[in-house]
Scaffold this active site. Structure first.
Site: not given
Ligand code: C5P
Length: 221
Positions: A29-31
């Site tokens: 995932a991205n932040r």
């Protein structure tokens, strides 16, 4: 009307990260907190628009009078976005994972004792913004976000062309923006760059929606 400048308009917003499963307990995932996208959806609804908010996995309440579609992966987000068309404007705030695993495992991956990690082949995810940029039902106003830590306006200018967007809203994330309540943005269009002062995310959302309403108003058609 002046009070409800987006009355009769459909605004599509994406927000949050996407989660790309590795196995049943792990993901890529991205932040992203989703706060800025949710604030934009809320501001659009307050301006009288019908709002579809396609949200990745985040722990945020649904803003008043917003239709929310929850998704997990980039491919689910793309499908939900296409299903929501047509829209007058699309504001793509989600931090979509650029890659997913080629093959998510049905079972939890285990250490095999060799000391060598399991291989993790990746494939590229669809670019949702770029897909809308060349879509048969492209929204009249297509807006992307870009998180940058340096040469913010320059990188956003290049992204504008590459994605076929009308505006790129560049976030300077070199400070405390991630997960925080304030944001520093530059609005990059074919006409140049407009830099706004450091503002609360709700204030950024309000100003973006004012600018969207102005761009969609009959006078500027
Ligand atoms: O290229 P980059 O990821 O920096 O571009 C960011 C913009 O593109 C954001 O508006 C984001 O929502 C959108 N995007 C997307 N699909 C992807 C990657 C980015 O819609 N797979």
């Amino acid at each position: 009307t002046a009070e409800l400048p987006l009355k009769g308009r459909h605004i599509l917003v994406t927000a949050g990260p996407t989660h790309e499963p590795i196995d049943p307990v792990r993901y890529i995932a991205n932040r992203s907190s989703g706060k800025q996208g949710f604030a934009i959806a809320a501001a659009a609804a307050r301006a009288g628009a019908r709002v579809t908010l396609v949200a990745g996995p985040v722990q945020l309440p649904t803003p008043a009078a917003v239709d929310r579609v929850d998704v997990e992966t980039a491919r689910e987000m793309l499908a939900a976005v296409e299903a929501a068309l047509p829209a007058d404007a699309a504001i793509m705030v989600a931090a979509v994972a650029d890659w997913r695993t080629a093959d998510a495992s049905g079972q939890k991956l285990k250490k095999d004792g060799s000391g060598k990690p399991a291989p993790l082949p990746l494939v590229e995810n669809p670019d949702i913004l770029a897909t809308l940029g060349k879509h048969g039902q492209r929204p009249a106003l297509l807006i992307g976000f870009a998180a940058e830590t340096e040469k913010v306006a320059e990188h956003a200018q290049a992204k504008l062309a590459r994605k076929g967007a009308d505006w790129i809203i560049a976030n300077d994330v070199s400070g405390d923006v991630m997960g925080g309540d304030n944001n520093s943005v530059h609005i990059v269009t074919a006409n140049g760059v407009e830099s706004w002062e450091h503002l609360p995310k709700a204030g950024v959302a309000h100003r973006i929606i004012e600018k969207v309403a102005h761009a969609l108003s009959p006078a500027s058609d």
